[in-house]
Write a protein that holds these residues in place. Sequence first.
Motif, PDB file in Angstrom:
ATOM      1  N   ALA A   1      39.726  20.485  78.922  1.00 18.91           N
ATOM      2  CA  ALA A   1      39.130  20.090  80.201  1.00 18.91           C
ATOM      3  C   ALA A   1      39.968  20.675  81.329  1.00 18.91           C
ATOM      4  O   ALA A   1      41.189  20.528  81.353  1.00 18.91           O
ATOM      5  CB  ALA A   1      39.086  18.562  80.311  1.00 18.91           C
ATOM      6  N   GLY A   2      39.312  21.366  82.244  1.00 24.35           N
ATOM      7  CA  GLY A   2      40.029  22.007  83.339  1.00 24.35           C
ATOM      8  C   GLY A   2      40.349  23.460  83.082  1.00 24.35           C
ATOM      9  O   GLY A   2      40.965  24.116  83.922  1.00 24.35           O
ATOM     10  N   ALA A   3      39.933  23.988  81.922  1.00 21.32           N
ATOM     11  CA  ALA A   3      40.150  25.400  81.589  1.00 21.32           C
ATOM     12  C   ALA A   3      38.814  26.119  81.557  1.00 21.32           C
ATOM     13  O   ALA A   3      37.798  25.548  81.145  1.00 21.32           O
ATOM     14  CB  ALA A   3      40.850  25.536  80.249  1.00 21.32           C
ATOM     15  N   SER A   4      38.813  27.369  81.982  1.00 24.73           N
ATOM     16  CA  SER A   4      37.586  28.165  81.971  1.00 24.73           C
ATOM     17  C   SER A   4      37.929  29.617  81.659  1.00 24.73           C
ATOM     18  O   SER A   4      39.044  30.085  81.926  1.00 24.73           O
ATOM     19  CB  SER A   4      36.870  28.080  83.323  1.00 24.73           C
ATOM     20  N   VAL A   5      36.976  30.308  81.069  1.00 25.17           N
ATOM     21  CA  VAL A   5      37.173  31.727  80.740  1.00 25.17           C
ATOM     22  C   VAL A   5      37.025  32.542  82.019  1.00 25.17           C
ATOM     23  O   VAL A   5      35.954  32.559  82.636  1.00 25.17           O
ATOM     24  CB  VAL A   5      36.152  32.197  79.680  1.00 25.17           C
ATOM     25  N   SER A   6      38.104  33.184  82.423  1.00 26.80           N
ATOM     26  CA  SER A   6      38.074  33.980  83.652  1.00 26.80           C
ATOM     27  C   SER A   6      37.676  35.426  83.394  1.00 26.80           C
ATOM     28  O   SER A   6      37.241  36.132  84.310  1.00 26.80           O
ATOM     29  CB  SER A   6      39.450  33.948  84.327  1.00 26.80           C
ATOM     30  N   ARG A   7      37.845  35.871  82.157  1.00 28.70           N
ATOM     31  CA  ARG A   7      37.453  37.239  81.800  1.00 28.70           C
ATOM     32  C   ARG A   7      37.173  37.278  80.310  1.00 28.70           C
ATOM     33  O   ARG A   7      38.027  36.917  79.504  1.00 28.70           O
ATOM     34  CB  ARG A   7      38.578  38.233  82.130  1.00 28.70           C
ATOM     35  N   ASP A   8      35.971  37.704  79.935  1.00 30.85           N
ATOM     36  CA  ASP A   8      35.593  37.792  78.528  1.00 30.85           C
ATOM     37  C   ASP A   8      35.633  39.259  78.116  1.00 30.85           C
ATOM     38  O   ASP A   8      34.776  40.050  78.512  1.00 30.85           O
ATOM     39  CB  ASP A   8      34.192  37.215  78.319  1.00 30.85           C
ATOM     40  N   ASP A   9      36.633  39.638  77.330  1.00 34.71           N
ATOM     41  CA  ASP A   9      36.789  41.041  76.941  1.00 34.71           C
ATOM     42  C   ASP A   9      35.612  41.532  76.116  1.00 34.71           C
ATOM     43  O   ASP A   9      35.254  42.707  76.173  1.00 34.71           O
ATOM     44  CB  ASP A   9      38.093  41.231  76.146  1.00 34.71           C
TER      45      ASP A   9
ATOM     46  N   GLU B   1      47.139  31.120  84.806  1.00 39.63           N
ATOM     47  CA  GLU B   1      46.102  31.956  84.213  1.00 39.63           C
ATOM     48  C   GLU B   1      46.714  32.788  83.093  1.00 39.63           C
ATOM     49  O   GLU B   1      47.792  33.380  83.254  1.00 39.63           O
ATOM     50  CB  GLU B   1      45.465  32.873  85.259  1.00 39.63           C
ATOM     51  N   LYS B   2      46.024  32.830  81.964  1.00 38.29           N
ATOM     52  CA  LYS B   2      46.507  33.530  80.781  1.00 38.29           C
ATOM     53  C   LYS B   2      45.574  34.684  80.420  1.00 38.29           C
ATOM     54  O   LYS B   2      44.380  34.664  80.741  1.00 38.29           O
ATOM     55  CB  LYS B   2      46.601  32.556  79.598  1.00 38.29           C
ATOM     56  N   ALA B   3      46.139  35.678  79.725  1.00 39.41           N
ATOM     57  CA  ALA B   3      45.369  36.849  79.305  1.00 39.41           C
ATOM     58  C   ALA B   3      45.501  37.039  77.796  1.00 39.41           C
ATOM     59  O   ALA B   3      46.401  36.484  77.159  1.00 39.41           O
ATOM     60  CB  ALA B   3      45.871  38.097  80.032  1.00 39.41           C
ATOM     61  N   GLU B   4      44.588  37.830  77.247  1.00 39.02           N
ATOM     62  CA  GLU B   4      44.617  38.205  75.830  1.00 39.02           C
ATOM     63  C   GLU B   4      44.627  36.995  74.905  1.00 39.02           C
ATOM     64  O   GLU B   4      45.335  36.951  73.904  1.00 39.02           O
ATOM     65  CB  GLU B   4      45.835  39.092  75.542  1.00 39.02           C
ATOM     66  N   VAL B   5      43.825  36.003  75.235  1.00 37.83           N
ATOM     67  CA  VAL B   5      43.752  34.780  74.445  1.00 37.83           C
ATOM     68  C   VAL B   5      42.689  34.953  73.363  1.00 37.83           C
ATOM     69  O   VAL B   5      41.543  35.296  73.660  1.00 37.83           O
ATOM     70  CB  VAL B   5      43.401  33.575  75.336  1.00 37.83           C
ATOM     71  N   VAL B   6      43.069  34.727  72.114  1.00 37.12           N
ATOM     72  CA  VAL B   6      42.110  34.733  71.013  1.00 37.12           C
ATOM     73  C   VAL B   6      41.311  33.429  71.056  1.00 37.12           C
ATOM     74  O   VAL B   6      41.862  32.355  71.330  1.00 37.12           O
ATOM     75  CB  VAL B   6      42.838  34.878  69.662  1.00 37.12           C
ATOM     76  N   ASN B   7      40.014  33.517  70.788  1.00 38.01           N
ATOM     77  CA  ASN B   7      39.115  32.354  70.890  1.00 38.01           C
ATOM     78  C   ASN B   7      39.217  31.707  72.273  1.00 38.01           C
ATOM     79  O   ASN B   7      39.526  30.506  72.397  1.00 38.01           O
ATOM     80  CB  ASN B   7      39.445  31.308  69.810  1.00 38.01           C
TER      81      ASN B   7
ATOM     82  N   GLY C   1      40.559  36.180  79.207  1.00 40.23           N
ATOM     83  CA  GLY C   1      41.469  35.479  80.089  1.00 40.23           C
ATOM     84  C   GLY C   1      41.029  34.040  80.270  1.00 40.23           C
ATOM     85  O   GLY C   1      39.835  33.738  80.248  1.00 40.23           O
ATOM     86  N   VAL C   2      41.983  33.147  80.442  1.00 38.21           N
ATOM     87  CA  VAL C   2      41.681  31.723  80.608  1.00 38.21           C
ATOM     88  C   VAL C   2      42.390  31.215  81.865  1.00 38.21           C
ATOM     89  O   VAL C   2      43.600  31.383  82.016  1.00 38.21           O
ATOM     90  CB  VAL C   2      42.128  30.900  79.385  1.00 38.21           C
ATOM     91  N   LYS C   3      41.622  30.608  82.751  1.00 40.09           N
ATOM     92  CA  LYS C   3      42.182  30.003  83.953  1.00 40.09           C
ATOM     93  C   LYS C   3      42.412  28.521  83.710  1.00 40.09           C
ATOM     94  O   LYS C   3      41.500  27.796  83.293  1.00 40.09           O
ATOM     95  CB  LYS C   3      41.246  30.209  85.137  1.00 40.09           C
TER      96      LYS C   3
END
Length: 376
Positions: free
Chosen positions: A188-196, A153-159, A211-213
């Motif tokens: 495919a297999g990625a989803s936005v886990s948190r939309d700032d 899981e990643k955070a602070e992802v632009v676009n 954030g992107v899971k």
Amino acid sequence: MYDLGRSDEQTTLIELVHAFAEKELRPAARDAERACAMPVGLANALHALGVACPIPEAHGGQGVPDLVTYLMIAEEIAWGDPGIAYAALGAGHAALLIAQCGTPEQQRAWLQRFAAAEPAAGSVLLYEGFGRDPSELRTRAERAGPSWVITGEKAEVVNPAAPEVAVIVARLADTGVLAAFVAAGPLAGASVSRDDRALGRIGLGAAHTGGVKLAGVALPESALLAGGDPLALARAIAWVRLTLPAIALGCARAALEFARRYATERIAFGRPIASFQGVAFPLADQDMALDAARLELWETARAVERSDDTAQLERLTRSCVARAGEVALQATRESVQTLGGHGFITDYPVERWYRCAAALAAIDFDPTASVVTFVS
């Protein structure tokens, strides 16, 4: 000795970017924050300058500057607006990683997408929150036959929702070495886990981040950049991370300049408030701290370009990010206080810069990070 003066080429370039920031970015900043997006026309105009997304001339770009020059440019864009700077430079980091870590075949396949008049929307999936250094990243890439499967899981992802080109930084499960992978989005297999943007983030409103899971994102073998060269990737990651302190310092400089001008024009007890030590001395202290942080940033940049020690790259970058984050927070806070009650209303931009400094510090700022001394 390090030459503190700018070269003629740097001076010309910085003056060009500063003029653009003053004429185009400053007037658009408030509307971009309200819209939670940078206007497409403004993004394309900034891209046309060739500074937000450095691409080698061989692949249709205007060339890649040295790291110090790039950070000078980043500070000027952030002086115009930190949110726009984070959005534009963050999207361009995908091209930067491909240019620095990609094989010639990978560069030919991907970089022309960023060199177009309307560049591809890029994303770098690097940060994982809480000020983690690259050595602490937990996202894993495992081999599954001819493919890589990435989980984390990643955070602070632009676009975050639908990047056209995404670069994912992950740890190889079998060796523990960091590696980067490039792929066409959406993944495919990625989803936005948190939309700032949906959560109403207090600062950097013009940058759509989230954030992107990564739940088993499958990528081909060819997605691995440069065969996984750890030193090239460590330098590229340091380049990306050092953009944050450059943006933070541009934000702090904008706030201090505004506060100084206000203090010379605001009359109280028959004279400008700048004539009172309680106003002038704190601003002077912040000016000195800002200059010191900028010198550390430039020296760190020089160390990144010449070091072949990945641990040193991480340590120096961590220290620089921490110091710049502290300086930007304190400088913008002092600027707000200089304006008194006016500092907290939207008629004056210092409140926005204060919020942006707080948001920037939250991205990659570890408050426990130690400040180190340079050893050349």
